[in-house]
Design a protein around this motif. Structure first.
Motif, PDB file in Angstrom:
ATOM      1  N   SER A  34       0.791  -1.337  -0.096  1.00  0.00           N
ATOM      2  CA  SER A  34      -0.239   0.029   0.154  1.00  0.00           C
ATOM      3  C   SER A  34       0.884   1.173  -0.090  1.00  0.00           C
ATOM      4  N   ASN A  35       1.810   1.066   0.775  1.00  0.00           N
ATOM      5  CA  ASN A  35       2.841   2.392   0.737  1.00  0.00           C
ATOM      6  C   ASN A  35       3.314   2.564  -0.516  1.00  0.00           C
ATOM      7  N   ALA A  36       3.889   1.484  -1.095  1.00  0.00           N
ATOM      8  CA  ALA A  36       4.473   1.508  -2.519  1.00  0.00           C
ATOM      9  C   ALA A  36       3.571   2.154  -3.600  1.00  0.00           C
ATOM     10  N   ASP A  38       0.809   4.071  -2.775  1.00  0.00           N
ATOM     11  CA  ASP A  38       0.750   5.360  -2.366  1.00  0.00           C
ATOM     12  C   ASP A  38       1.789   6.425  -2.994  1.00  0.00           C
ATOM     13  N   ALA A  39       3.022   6.011  -2.772  1.00  0.00           N
ATOM     14  CA  ALA A  39       4.084   6.728  -3.267  1.00  0.00           C
ATOM     15  C   ALA A  39       4.244   6.887  -4.723  1.00  0.00           C
ATOM     16  N   THR A  40       3.481   5.685  -5.456  1.00  0.00           N
ATOM     17  CA  THR A  40       3.490   5.924  -6.846  1.00  0.00           C
ATOM     18  C   THR A  40       2.487   6.584  -7.203  1.00  0.00           C
ATOM     19  N   ILE A  75       9.741  -3.089  -3.862  1.00  0.00           N
ATOM     20  CA  ILE A  75      10.568  -1.963  -4.562  1.00  0.00           C
ATOM     21  C   ILE A  75       9.307  -1.367  -5.499  1.00  0.00           C
ATOM     22  N   ASP A  76       9.400   0.087  -5.353  1.00  0.00           N
ATOM     23  CA  ASP A  76       8.643   0.946  -6.005  1.00  0.00           C
ATOM     24  C   ASP A  76       9.268   1.946  -6.848  1.00  0.00           C
ATOM     25  N   GLN A  77       8.619   2.545  -7.830  1.00  0.00           N
ATOM     26  CA  GLN A  77       9.279   3.598  -8.611  1.00  0.00           C
ATOM     27  C   GLN A  77       8.340   4.753  -8.476  1.00  0.00           C
ATOM     28  N   GLY A  80       9.909   8.340  -3.930  1.00  0.00           N
ATOM     29  CA  GLY A  80      11.089   8.350  -3.042  1.00  0.00           C
ATOM     30  C   GLY A  80      10.994   9.059  -1.882  1.00  0.00           C
ATOM     31  N   MET A  81      12.184   9.181  -1.021  1.00  0.00           N
ATOM     32  CA  MET A  81      12.039   9.968   0.029  1.00  0.00           C
ATOM     33  C   MET A  81      13.471  10.691   0.338  1.00  0.00           C
ATOM     34  N   THR A  82      13.622  12.004   0.516  1.00  0.00           N
ATOM     35  CA  THR A  82      14.967  12.427   0.989  1.00  0.00           C
ATOM     36  C   THR A  82      15.275  12.206   2.250  1.00  0.00           C
ATOM     37  N   LYS A  88      11.549  12.524   8.970  1.00  0.00           N
ATOM     38  CA  LYS A  88      10.131  13.122   9.187  1.00  0.00           C
ATOM     39  C   LYS A  88       9.222  11.933   9.193  1.00  0.00           C
ATOM     40  N   TYR A  89       9.115  11.015   8.263  1.00  0.00           N
ATOM     41  CA  TYR A  89       8.030  10.416   8.041  1.00  0.00           C
ATOM     42  C   TYR A  89       8.307   8.977   8.691  1.00  0.00           C
ATOM     43  N   ILE A  90       9.629   8.547   8.576  1.00  0.00           N
ATOM     44  CA  ILE A  90       9.714   7.181   9.261  1.00  0.00           C
ATOM     45  C   ILE A  90       9.894   7.288  10.953  1.00  0.00           C
ATOM     46  N   ASN A  91      11.199   8.250  11.008  1.00  0.00           N
ATOM     47  CA  ASN A  91      11.350   8.375  12.180  1.00  0.00           C
ATOM     48  C   ASN A  91      10.485   9.077  13.355  1.00  0.00           C
ATOM     49  N   ILE A 112      -4.890   0.061  12.565  1.00  0.00           N
ATOM     50  CA  ILE A 112      -3.320   0.241  11.814  1.00  0.00           C
ATOM     51  C   ILE A 112      -3.897   1.538  10.851  1.00  0.00           C
ATOM     52  N   GLY A 113      -3.160   1.686  10.118  1.00  0.00           N
ATOM     53  CA  GLY A 113      -3.457   2.816   9.065  1.00  0.00           C
ATOM     54  C   GLY A 113      -3.547   4.230   9.488  1.00  0.00           C
ATOM     55  N   HIS A 114      -4.611   4.031  10.559  1.00  0.00           N
ATOM     56  CA  HIS A 114      -5.366   5.087  11.188  1.00  0.00           C
ATOM     57  C   HIS A 114      -3.940   5.698  12.013  1.00  0.00           C
ATOM     58  N   PHE A 115      -3.201   5.243  12.469  1.00  0.00           N
ATOM     59  CA  PHE A 115      -2.277   5.706  13.249  1.00  0.00           C
ATOM     60  C   PHE A 115      -0.667   5.715  12.660  1.00  0.00           C
ATOM     61  N   GLY A 116      -0.903   5.622  11.485  1.00  0.00           N
ATOM     62  CA  GLY A 116       0.557   5.790  10.557  1.00  0.00           C
ATOM     63  C   GLY A 116       1.290   4.648  11.007  1.00  0.00           C
ATOM     64  N   LEU A 117       0.964   3.655  11.473  1.00  0.00           N
ATOM     65  CA  LEU A 117       1.890   2.436  11.805  1.00  0.00           C
ATOM     66  C   LEU A 117       1.944   1.532  10.960  1.00  0.00           C
ATOM     67  N   GLY A 118       1.511   1.940   9.698  1.00  0.00           N
ATOM     68  CA  GLY A 118       1.693   0.701   8.534  1.00  0.00           C
ATOM     69  C   GLY A 118       3.145   0.105   8.630  1.00  0.00           C
ATOM     70  N   PHE A 119       3.928   1.095   8.045  1.00  0.00           N
ATOM     71  CA  PHE A 119       5.212   0.863   7.693  1.00  0.00           C
ATOM     72  C   PHE A 119       6.121   0.006   9.001  1.00  0.00           C
ATOM     73  N   TYR A 120       5.752   0.217  10.192  1.00  0.00           N
ATOM     74  CA  TYR A 120       6.323  -0.346  11.187  1.00  0.00           C
ATOM     75  C   TYR A 120       5.829  -2.163  11.299  1.00  0.00           C
ATOM     76  N   GLY A 163      12.758   6.227  -6.484  1.00  0.00           N
ATOM     77  CA  GLY A 163      11.759   5.095  -5.833  1.00  0.00           C
ATOM     78  C   GLY A 163      12.339   4.455  -4.695  1.00  0.00           C
ATOM     79  N   THR A 164      11.735   3.663  -4.080  1.00  0.00           N
ATOM     80  CA  THR A 164      11.962   3.221  -2.673  1.00  0.00           C
ATOM     81  C   THR A 164      12.008   1.577  -2.674  1.00  0.00           C
ATOM     82  N   GLU A 165      13.051   0.953  -2.110  1.00  0.00           N
ATOM     83  CA  GLU A 165      13.149  -0.324  -1.891  1.00  0.00           C
ATOM     84  C   GLU A 165      13.199  -0.613  -0.421  1.00  0.00           C
TER      85      GLU A 165
HETATM   86  P1  ADP Z   1       0.838   5.844   6.469  1.00  0.00           P
HETATM   87  O1  ADP Z   1       0.839   5.179   5.003  1.00  0.00           O
HETATM   88  O2  ADP Z   1      -0.416   5.654   6.951  1.00  0.00           O
HETATM   89  O3  ADP Z   1       1.136   7.368   6.044  1.00  0.00           O
HETATM   90  P2  ADP Z   1       3.103   4.492   7.033  1.00  0.00           P
HETATM   91  O4  ADP Z   1       3.727   4.093   8.449  1.00  0.00           O
HETATM   92  O5  ADP Z   1       2.639   3.147   6.230  1.00  0.00           O
HETATM   93  O6  ADP Z   1       1.837   5.359   7.340  1.00  0.00           O
HETATM   94  O7  ADP Z   1       4.132   5.226   6.442  1.00  0.00           O
HETATM   95  C1  ADP Z   1       4.654   6.343   7.009  1.00  0.00           C
HETATM   96  C2  ADP Z   1       5.078   7.174   5.954  1.00  0.00           C
HETATM   97  O8  ADP Z   1       6.298   6.584   5.383  1.00  0.00           O
HETATM   98  C3  ADP Z   1       4.305   7.469   4.763  1.00  0.00           C
HETATM   99  O9  ADP Z   1       3.188   8.331   5.104  1.00  0.00           O
HETATM  100  C4  ADP Z   1       5.144   7.803   3.482  1.00  0.00           C
HETATM  101  O10 ADP Z   1       5.361   9.305   3.911  1.00  0.00           O
HETATM  102  C5  ADP Z   1       6.373   7.188   3.877  1.00  0.00           C
HETATM  103  N1  ADP Z   1       6.719   6.007   3.106  1.00  0.00           N
HETATM  104  C6  ADP Z   1       6.581   4.790   3.423  1.00  0.00           C
HETATM  105  N2  ADP Z   1       6.658   4.053   2.453  1.00  0.00           N
HETATM  106  C7  ADP Z   1       6.989   4.728   1.482  1.00  0.00           C
HETATM  107  C8  ADP Z   1       7.534   4.499   0.125  1.00  0.00           C
HETATM  108  N3  ADP Z   1       7.572   3.228  -0.446  1.00  0.00           N
HETATM  109  N4  ADP Z   1       7.827   5.602  -0.531  1.00  0.00           N
HETATM  110  C9  ADP Z   1       7.867   6.777  -0.199  1.00  0.00           C
HETATM  111  N5  ADP Z   1       7.175   7.033   1.073  1.00  0.00           N
HETATM  112  C10 ADP Z   1       7.004   5.979   2.076  1.00  0.00           C
END
Ligand code: ADP
Ligand code: MG
Length: 624
Positions: A34-36, A38-40, A75-77, A80-82, A88-91, A112-120, A163-165
């Protein structure tokens, strides 16, 4: 290289995530894909509005297993993130979300989702996670690594493509997620209709032979990307752009193991007061109310959420199939939370209304076709009528009442048709019904001889429907054809002529009662015409209905089980009644009564086992 500590006050959050956050570990993959996605999609948007001056191209997402290194790669295209964005977004963001969650929901069963914990959620299955990402903004690529403690490292990377891997070092206890079949299964479950193509490995494709190829020419095989998903499923398109065949094809895509054809579809498309799209199908149900398989699937922006839709769609619609997609339905939240959610309640009411409107319009457009399908859809409609008041209010437009002669009436038509003939002496319209055309044939025939209509109500919830209709419609009562003698079911002011004296009647009752010798049977003498059957067995409407309702999980006002109680209606004006009285020998008298009673039981389907065998043997002897 820089080191840092993730901004978090809880000492070590990862064990918590692992333990509490998700009841289903497998959803980590859905979150990362889903994050991949969203990023696309974000990049696409930025390109469209001219904020990103890069070639969008035809990006896809790749999921890859590296068994040698025990890693899983997503892996997505996308955009990406600086390094600032990672910070900011991950840490930060993700963990402030985590804190909030932990503070509020120590014991919740998965939000989930709701609290931005998807990545973790990655840490549910991985003991080390890496992010290698390069922003479209042409900054240097960065490499983030975290091993499950709050410490992370951030260093430059030589990644050159945008993009992001995400690299998951799969933990020892989660090795199943290195299995190709498992990952394929999960991608098909959660990502089958996501909007960006998802590649998982390759597959062989046979090229068509060129025209005029030699007879023995071998078709060439090539390796192509194996794309898991259909990025533009039918529900995301406009109804006007779809044919009936498209809908059927989509039904097959949703339920590959389902071989029947759906009867109708309802394309949902709402944008106010909430967003919702979807397609519901009416399968051929008959009287089958097994709802355990091939259920409605709930999506959020083309991401599969669940097929446990109880509380989101009204119960009666759980008999349907199809998909509902709404960004307003919180992803992966607990049941109780969903049911209390205001948006969800509105969605439920709206779907109910849409289904009612669609039924009304199908009935208007082609009534003959609707009638033909009635038997297969009636369970849904009747269930809706008894359980949802709003649906009941609208149901007069499309609920049908079929007669045993194959006519289909609406409620208005039915009452109009029968109101003159079938009105009781106390002014109530009596609807005669049967639940079983074959089993109740004798009773149906008796009613038809009087010129009455008999309707067929044979669904498992008919008794509830009847109850509902009696409560809601004025001056109407339902009786099953075998509930009493027809003269009593629809009572008219008629003069009754008695052939027997009161004394003779008492004798007759006594003789029959003694012979039957069964507390479940009550003798009821009636002055009928000589041509009426001498004995018939009836079953009180009230008692039988309570019993039926109890069986289908309805009212149990009295608790316990309802005993079976029957009436033996004896036509005291019949020749048989006179003969019973006139017969001197006690044995012969009993034999007559037994035979008559057995015939009556036979007609009601009550003669079984030894009784039936004895009856047959005795009857053969009689004809010799
Ligand atoms: P959410 O998707 O609900 O915002 P996540 O924990 O899943 O919460 O992701 C946190 C943030 O990390 C995302 O909002 C986004 O900014 C960044 N992120 C995560 N995965 C990617 C990715 N594949 N490419 C770019 N940004 C990403
Ligand atoms: Mg996310």
């Amino acid at each position: 290289m820089s080191k840092g500590s993730i901004n978090v006050s809880v000492e070590n959050i990862f064990p918590l995530i692992k333990k509490f956050l998700y009841s289903d570990h497998e959803i980590f993959l859905r979150e990362l894909v889903s994050n991949a996605t969203d990023a696309t999609l974000k990049l696409k948007h930025l390109c469209n509005i001219g904020e990103a001056k890069v070639e969008y191209g035809q990006p896809m997402i790749e999921v890859k297993i590296d068994r040698d290194n025990s890693t899983l790669h997503i892996i997505d295209q996308g955009l990406g993130m600086t390094s600032e964005e990672v910070e900011k977004y991950i840490n930060q963001v993700a963990f402030s979300g985590a804190e909030e969650f932990i503070n509020q929901h120590q014991d919740a069963d998965g939000i989930i989702g709701h609290f931005g914990l998807g990545f973790y959620s990655a840490f549910m299955v991985a003991d080390k996670v890496e992010i290698i990402t390069k922003s479209f903004k042409d900054d240097a690529a960065v490499h983030w690594t975290c091993d499950g403690s709050p410490e992370f490292t951030l260093e430059p990377s030589d990644k050159t493509s945008r993009g992001t891997e995400i690299i998951l070092h799969i933990a020892e206890d989660s090795k199943e997620f290195l299995d190709e079949y498992k990952i394929r299964e999960l991608l098909l479950k959660y990502n089958k209709f996501m909007p960006i193509p998802i590649k998982f490995g390759t597959r062989k494709e046979t090229l068509p032979l060129p025209e005029g190829a030699a007879e023995d020419a071998k078709a060439e095989e090539i390796e192509v990307d194996d794309i898991i998903n259909n990025p533009t499923p039918a529900w995301t398109k406009m109804p006007a752009d779809l044919t009936d065949e498209d809908y059927t094809a989509f039904y097959r895509e949703l339920y590959p193991m389902q071989f029947d054809e759906p009867l109708f579809h309802i394309h949902l498309n709402v944008d106010y007061p909430f967003n919702l799209t979807g397609i519901l199908f009416f399968p051929k149900l008959g009287n089958n109310i097994n709802i355990d398989k091939d259920k409605i699937q709930l999506y959020q922006n083309q991401v599969f959420v669940t097929d446990e839709v109880k509380g989101i769609v009204p119960d009666f619609l759980m008999l349907l199939r199809g998909v509902i997609d709404s960004p307003d339905i919180p992803l992966n939240v607990s049941r109780s939370y969903l049911q209390a959610d205001g948006a969800v309640k509105k969605i439920s009411a709206h779907i109910t209304k849409k289904v009612a409107d669609k039924m009304a319009s199908l009935m208007n457009q082609n009534r003959a076709d609707f009638e033909q399908k009635w038997n297969d859809i009636k369970v849904v409609i009747e269930y809706g009528m008894v359980s949802e008041d709003k649906f009941f209010e609208k149901s007069d437009k499309f609920a049908l009442y079929p007669t045993v002669d194959g006519k289909y009436f609406t409620w208005a038509e039915l009452t109009e048709k029968i109101k003159d003939q079938q009105t009781n002496k106390d002014g109530k319209v009596v609807v005669l019904y049967t639940s079983d055309v074959d089993g109740q044939d004798q009773y149906i025939e008796i009613a038809k001889e009087k010129g009455y209509e008999v309707i067929l109500l044979d669904s498992p919830i008919a008794s509830h429907l009847i109850q509902k209709l009696e409560q809601s419609k004025e001056n109407v009562t339902f009786v099953r054809v075998d509930a009493d003698h027809i003269n009593n079911l629809i009572e008219k002011d008629e003069v009754k002529i008695s052939k027997l004296s009161d004394e003779a009647k008492t004798q007759l009752t006594t003789a029959i009662t003694e012979t039957i010798d069964n507390k479940s049977y009550t003798i009821q003498l009636e002055d009928l015409s000589a041509s009426d059957a001498p004995f018939i067995i009836t079953e009180s409407e009230f008692m039988r209905r309570m019993k039926d309702m109890q069986q289908t999980g309805g009212a149990s006002m009295f608790g316990g089980n309802f005993p079976e109680m029957f009436n033996v209606v004896v036509n005291s004006n019949s020749d048989l009644a006179s003969e019973i009285l006139a017969t001197e020998s006690k044995e012969e008298k009993e034999a007559l009564i037994k035979q008559a009673l057995d015939l009556a039981k036979l007609s009601k389907g009550l003669l079984k086992g030894k009784e039936l065998t004895n009856f047959i043997n005795r009857s053969f002897k009689n004809i010799k």
